[in-house]
Structure formats: C-alpha cells, structure tokens
Write a protein that holds these residues in place. Structure first.
Motif, mmCIF file in Angstrom:
data_model
loop_
_atom_site.group_PDB
_atom_site.id
_atom_site.type_symbol
_atom_site.label_atom_id
_atom_site.label_comp_id
_atom_site.label_asym_id
_atom_site.label_seq_id
_atom_site.Cartn_x
_atom_site.Cartn_y
_atom_site.Cartn_z
ATOM 1 N N ASP A 1 62.362 38.911 1.492
ATOM 2 C CA ASP A 1 61.450 38.792 0.384
ATOM 3 C C ASP A 1 60.606 37.459 0.662
ATOM 4 O O ASP A 1 59.623 37.285 0.055
ATOM 5 N N VAL A 2 60.898 37.027 1.907
ATOM 6 C CA VAL A 2 59.822 35.919 2.091
ATOM 7 C C VAL A 2 59.082 36.295 3.240
ATOM 8 O O VAL A 2 58.128 35.393 3.971
ATOM 9 N N CYS A 3 59.221 37.273 3.760
ATOM 10 C CA CYS A 3 58.301 38.105 4.702
ATOM 11 C C CYS A 3 58.198 37.125 6.062
ATOM 12 O O CYS A 3 57.365 37.049 6.756
ATOM 13 N N ILE A 4 59.298 36.638 6.511
ATOM 14 C CA ILE A 4 59.334 36.124 7.828
ATOM 15 C C ILE A 4 59.212 37.185 8.997
ATOM 16 O O ILE A 4 60.369 37.961 8.996
ATOM 17 N N PRO A 5 58.473 37.133 9.935
ATOM 18 C CA PRO A 5 58.477 38.402 10.879
ATOM 19 C C PRO A 5 59.637 38.033 11.764
ATOM 20 O O PRO A 5 59.949 36.877 12.305
ATOM 21 N N ILE A 6 60.388 39.081 12.359
ATOM 22 C CA ILE A 6 61.019 38.960 13.706
ATOM 23 C C ILE A 6 60.675 39.609 14.797
ATOM 24 O O ILE A 6 59.859 40.531 14.958
ATOM 25 N N ASN A 7 60.724 38.662 15.910
ATOM 26 C CA ASN A 7 60.273 39.248 17.356
ATOM 27 C C ASN A 7 61.303 39.242 18.250
ATOM 28 O O ASN A 7 62.205 38.406 18.601
ATOM 29 N N ILE A 8 61.600 40.568 18.654
ATOM 30 C CA ILE A 8 62.870 40.647 19.524
ATOM 31 C C ILE A 8 62.101 40.532 20.820
ATOM 32 O O ILE A 8 61.463 41.189 21.456
ATOM 33 N N ARG A 9 62.862 39.828 21.653
ATOM 34 C CA ARG A 9 62.343 39.340 23.140
ATOM 35 C C ARG A 9 63.509 39.664 24.232
ATOM 36 O O ARG A 9 64.737 39.570 23.596
ATOM 37 N N ASN A 10 62.946 39.689 25.352
ATOM 38 C CA ASN A 10 63.937 39.610 26.602
ATOM 39 C C ASN A 10 64.123 38.434 27.252
ATOM 40 O O ASN A 10 63.251 37.933 27.773
ATOM 41 N N THR A 11 65.022 37.715 27.337
ATOM 42 C CA THR A 11 65.501 36.687 27.842
ATOM 43 C C THR A 11 65.090 36.904 29.579
ATOM 44 O O THR A 11 64.710 35.802 30.192
ATOM 45 N N ASN A 12 65.425 38.054 29.783
ATOM 46 C CA ASN A 12 65.239 38.119 31.297
ATOM 47 C C ASN A 12 63.955 38.513 31.798
ATOM 48 O O ASN A 12 63.419 38.354 32.976
ATOM 49 N N LYS A 13 62.960 38.651 30.708
ATOM 50 C CA LYS A 13 61.553 38.953 30.974
ATOM 51 C C LYS A 13 60.770 38.389 29.853
ATOM 52 O O LYS A 13 60.190 39.141 28.979
ATOM 53 N N PRO A 14 60.634 37.081 29.844
ATOM 54 C CA PRO A 14 60.062 36.382 28.867
ATOM 55 C C PRO A 14 58.471 36.615 28.799
ATOM 56 O O PRO A 14 57.935 36.430 27.677
ATOM 57 N N GLU A 15 57.915 37.368 29.850
ATOM 58 C CA GLU A 15 56.694 37.641 29.633
ATOM 59 C C GLU A 15 56.127 38.831 28.700
ATOM 60 O O GLU A 15 55.147 38.940 28.062
ATOM 61 N N ASP A 16 57.390 39.559 28.392
ATOM 62 C CA ASP A 16 57.202 40.847 27.691
ATOM 63 C C ASP A 16 57.037 40.418 26.344
ATOM 64 O O ASP A 16 57.692 39.437 25.727
ATOM 65 N N LYS A 17 56.094 41.213 25.543
ATOM 66 C CA LYS A 17 55.950 40.738 24.217
ATOM 67 C C LYS A 17 57.143 41.115 23.387
ATOM 68 O O LYS A 17 56.956 40.432 22.066
ATOM 69 N N GLY A 18 57.690 42.193 23.519
ATOM 70 C CA GLY A 18 58.930 42.510 22.671
ATOM 71 C C GLY A 18 58.263 43.203 21.224
ATOM 72 O O GLY A 18 57.310 43.847 21.414
ATOM 73 N N THR A 19 59.220 43.531 20.469
ATOM 74 C CA THR A 19 58.935 44.109 19.061
ATOM 75 C C THR A 19 58.872 43.054 18.023
ATOM 76 O O THR A 19 59.558 42.178 17.699
ATOM 77 N N LEU A 20 57.836 43.518 17.156
ATOM 78 C CA LEU A 20 57.415 42.694 16.005
ATOM 79 C C LEU A 20 57.819 43.273 14.918
ATOM 80 O O LEU A 20 57.459 44.535 15.012
ATOM 81 N N ILE A 21 58.627 42.640 14.164
ATOM 82 C CA ILE A 21 59.279 43.516 12.859
ATOM 83 C C ILE A 21 58.721 42.734 11.758
ATOM 84 O O ILE A 21 58.789 41.399 11.448
ATOM 85 N N VAL A 22 57.773 43.629 10.873
ATOM 86 C CA VAL A 22 57.136 42.901 9.997
ATOM 87 C C VAL A 22 57.501 43.675 8.473
ATOM 88 O O VAL A 22 58.031 44.595 8.390
ATOM 89 N N ASP A 23 57.042 42.778 7.652
ATOM 90 C CA ASP A 23 56.872 43.228 6.062
ATOM 91 C C ASP A 23 56.603 44.722 5.758
ATOM 92 O O ASP A 23 55.753 45.223 6.502
ATOM 93 N N ASP A 24 57.267 45.140 4.980
ATOM 94 C CA ASP A 24 57.050 46.730 4.758
ATOM 95 C C ASP A 24 55.680 46.973 4.083
ATOM 96 O O ASP A 24 55.004 48.040 4.484
ATOM 97 N N ASN A 25 54.916 46.026 3.558
ATOM 98 C CA ASN A 25 53.844 46.432 2.970
ATOM 99 C C ASN A 25 52.530 46.109 4.054
ATOM 100 O O ASN A 25 51.382 46.073 3.805
ATOM 101 N N LYS A 26 53.002 45.478 5.241
ATOM 102 C CA LYS A 26 51.874 45.014 6.158
ATOM 103 C C LYS A 26 51.071 46.326 6.899
ATOM 104 O O LYS A 26 51.652 47.216 7.173
ATOM 105 N N PRO A 27 49.889 46.231 6.501
ATOM 106 C CA PRO A 27 49.238 47.655 7.114
ATOM 107 C C PRO A 27 49.302 47.789 8.596
ATOM 108 O O PRO A 27 48.654 46.759 9.406
#
Ligand code: ADP
Ligand code: ASP
Ligand code: MG
Length: 439
Positions: free
Chosen positions: A256-282
C-alpha cells in the motif's frame, strides 16, 4: 524520496567469509544502504547444511533428551570460522555458549531457529561497522501470532531515532510477552519488507543467488530468462505457486505504500535483476506471459451432480464440510454439473474418508472421483485477459510435450491460468509451457 535503501541478504549470500566480503562491497558501494537484514548462513555447496536446519535439529534432539552436541559443533564451527576469517572484534563463542545453554534448558523451536539470524547479524554488524539492532526490539507480533504493524512502526521509530546505519537480523521478532517468534521458513524476506516500510525506504533490495526472478525455476528450466519488471500481483501469484525466490508474504507490508523491490544477485552485482512494482504502474505489455511456477502434492476431489447449477447452497455445503474438517482448498474449478476441490495432500492425511462420507451424505452427488498425486502449474501474466491465444499456447504446449491435462482453472484475477497434471508430469509440463512461449 527518503534516501534510504533496505538491503536483505539471503543465506547463500552470507554462507562464508568470501560471501561476506561481497556483501560488504555491495553495502559500502551505496551510502543509501542504511538498513541491512541478514539471513542465517545458508549452503556453501549443494550438499551443505543450512544453519537454520541444524538449529531446528538441535531443538528436536533437546526435546527428546538426545544429545545435540555433535550438531551444535557444526553450527559453532561455521560461526567461529566466520568471525576468525573476517577478523571481527566480537566474542562469538560467548554468544554461542549462551544459545547452547538455552536450548539445553528447553528453549522453544522459534527461539532456537532465530539464533541463526541473530548470530549472523552480530558478525555482519561488526564486520560492516554498523550498529546491531536485535529484531526482537523492533518486530512486534500480536497475541495471536500475527504481525502487529502499528506496534512495529512505533518500536522502530523509537529505537532507530538516533541510528543511522544498522544490521537487523531477519526471520524473527517478539511476542507481547517478549518471547521470540519466527515467521515461516524463508521469512527474512518478510523482515526486509517490514523494515523497508518502517523506514519509508525508497527501495527494498533483496540480494540472493540468482540475477532476479526468472520466468521459471532454474532447477527445472536451466536457461530460464530473467524477468525485468513484474507487478506485486503477478509476483504474489508466482511465489504462492511455488517460485520461492521471495517469501509470498513479502509484499504485504509494502504494497500500500508502493515501495519497489529489486531482486539482485550478490555474485553478479552488475546485473540489474528484477524490479517488482506497484500493480498500477504502467508497464509496457509485451503480449506474452510473465512467468510459470507450480507445486506438486495435491489431491482433487471431483463431485458430479446433474443440475448442480440450479441447486442452491450446494457449494456452501461442500465448503462447510471442508471447514468442519479443518481443511482449506487451493482451487475450485466448476462446470454446470460438476465442481472440483483441489486440496494439498498434506492437509488431507487421515481426513479424506470422512470428508467423502460427509459429501455423500450431505450433498447426495451422482458421483465422486478422487485423483491423488496431482501437481498444479500456473502460467501468470498481466494483460493475459486482453490477449488472444495465451491459453491455447499453454494447452498446445502441453499437448506437444505429451502431458495430460487433468484440470483447468483460470483464476478470477485473470492474470493466471492454472492446470492440474500428474505429479510425474510436473517438470515436463512446466518445461513444455515455457517452450511454447520462449524458444
Ligand atoms: P535466499 O537464500 O537468498 O533467500 P532462496 O533460496 O530463498 O534464496 O531463493 C533463491 C532460489 O530460488 C534460487 O537459487 C532458485 O533455485 C530458486 N527459484 C525458484 N523459482 C525461481 C524463479 N522463478 N526464479 C529464480 N529463482 C527461483
Ligand atoms: N533462515 C531462515 C530459513 O532458512 C529464514 C530465511 O532464510 O529467510 O528459513
Ligand atoms: Mg529465501
């Protein structure tokens, strides 16, 4: 923007001193990473033990008055080696002895298991030069063992008033009487989300051993592609259905406060990973699916009765039978004259005969069929309802893979098509669906 990032590191990210070094580089690389949430040390290699599993084992031994000396020694060695190799100024042996004494004196399973995160947090805090804040001081549960978010926010605000940077162990908190209570397994993800909410973080980073949420479990589909952006809702469907990268309850504290989550790889910090966003984000919709996940171990009870659709209260009766037997259901696909109940095998155990008897007696069906050993596979994607041909691709993929579909359910959320297949066909089914969309 709050200028605060919460970073949670999973068990494999903190499995040994080399991993701790990677974690330190990541944390120090961005000044915003102010609150760090560690898990207990995980596996260093495939056949290794997770500290949490060993702690549960110690507890079980102690409860049965069996010596847990040997198991505890394995735990002790891991922490002592960590503290030594990282050259931290902390008497870890003293803390270990304290835990051992408590377990011997009959400490609870929750207390015992939580010490994995507690001890790791002490070492990490000393190694990073951050303050150690015990999760028992800031994560509060209600009397009925659910999270007390209000009390947690208050406790966090007070405790952190003058703390700029801290390590807060994951996985546990305290009951109103002060006793330790853990979340379910994998629960450090939930702690991270709670800390993100309480600190009004701009981002919750979840550092693990894969470069983000992949379209399918990499243990089943080796070359599964990473997902760049995914909504909370899709993530919840996938993690609930078995994609255990992130604990399924992790999004509740921050949704409900829409904080995004970023899943990242500790062994490959240069990779961007996955961004998990608010349901209404276009997010631009690619016209394909987001991911596939599934679980084995279900039983389907299929009930047929002519004109069921016009009989009022039929489903209510069915569900109240489950309720009175203390059983919940996973899915309930229905047709005009039939309805199926999909139930976790574990829940049924010795209750199945009783449930069948009661259905016969109270609902008077034409027939009941029981299909054990079923698996569910969910294909998830936002915008699925707006795109033609997704379900036909799922089904033709399964046909091509020679997998029999035993049940179909399109969830009412319309971002999910679930199929039931035999347990033995689970991996093949999942791969077949994946190949239908990605080649
Ligand atoms: P951590 O110890 O960091 O919390 P977990 O073991 O809980 O990590 O979660 C990461 C693991 O989840 C990966 O190593 C992978 O084996 C598994 N996994 C299952 N499904 C997926 C998926 N769809 N995408 C990525 N990883 C997945
Ligand atoms: N250490 C706990 C577990 O193994 C919690 C976690 O890792 O998130 O389940
Ligand atoms: Mg995890």
């Amino acid at each position: 923007m709050s200028n605060i990032v919460v970073a949670k590191f999973g068990g494999s990210s903190l499995a040994d001193s080399d991993q701790f070094r990677k974690v330190k580089n990541i944390v120090l690389d961005d000044d915003k990473r102010r609150y760090i949430v560690p898990s207990a040390p995980g596996k260093r290699f495939k056949k290794d033990y997770k500290i949490t599993d060993l702690l549960y084992l110690c507890h079980a031994h102690a409860q049965n008055s069996i010596s847990f000396e040997d198991v505890f020694k394995l735990i002790e060695d891991r922490y002592v080696t960590l503290a030594k190799e990282l050259e931290v100024d902390i008497d870890i042996k003293k803390y270990l002895d304290e835990v051992k004494d408590k377990v011997e004196q009959g400490a609870s399973a929750d207390y015992t298991a939580s010490r994995g995160e507690y001890l790791n947090g002490l070492i990490l805090a000393a190694y990073l030069g951050y303050e150690f804040v015990d999760a028992a001081e800031v994560i509060c549960f209600k009397k009925h063992k659910t999270l007390d978010l209000k009390a947690t926010e208050k406790a966090f605000k007070e405790r952190m008033a003058n703390v700029k940077k801290a390590v807060i162990p994951g996985f546990y908190g305290a009951m109103p009487d002060g006793s330790i209570k853990t979340f379910t397994r994998g629960g450090s993800d939930v702690t991270g989300a709670i800390i993100a909410r309480c600190s009004q973080a701009e981002l919750y980073e979840n550092w693990t051993d894969v470069s983000g949420f992949l379209m399918a479990d990499p243990n089943i589909v080796e070359d599964a592609k990473p997902i760049e952006v995914i909504t909370y809702k899709e993530l919840r469907e996938l993690s609930y259905m078995g994609a255990k990268v992130l604990h399924e309850e992790s999004i509740f504290p921050i949704r409900d406060v829409c904080i995004p989550i970023n899943i990242r790889n500790t062994n490959k910090p240069e990779d961007k990973g996955t961004l998990i966003v608010d349901d209404n984000k276009p997010i631009s919709y690619s016209g394909t699916i987001t991911g596939i996940a599934g679980k084995k171990g279900f039983t389907v009870i299929a009930v047929q009765k002519m004109l069921m659709n016009s009989e009022q209260g039929f489903c209510r009766k069915l569900l109240s039978i489950l309720e009175s037997n203390g059983v919940s259901f996973e899915n309930m696909p229905s047709g005009i004259d039939s309805v199926s109940l999909v139930i976790e095998e574990e829940q049924l155990e010795d209750k199945l005969d009783n449930i069948l008897e009661e259905i016969k007696r109270q609902c008077n069906p034409d027939s009941i069929d029981v299909h054990p050993n079923m698996a569910l596979i969910a294909t998830v994607g936002k915008g699925m309802d707006r795109t033609k041909g997704i379900s036909s691709k799922v089904f033709s993929g399964l046909a091509k893979g020679d997998v029999n579909i035993r049940m179909i359910n399109q969830g009412s959320s319309e971002i999910n098509i679930t199929v039931g297949v035999e347990n033995d066909d689970f991996e093949k089914g999942l791969r077949s669906i994946y190949r239908a969309f990605v080649n």
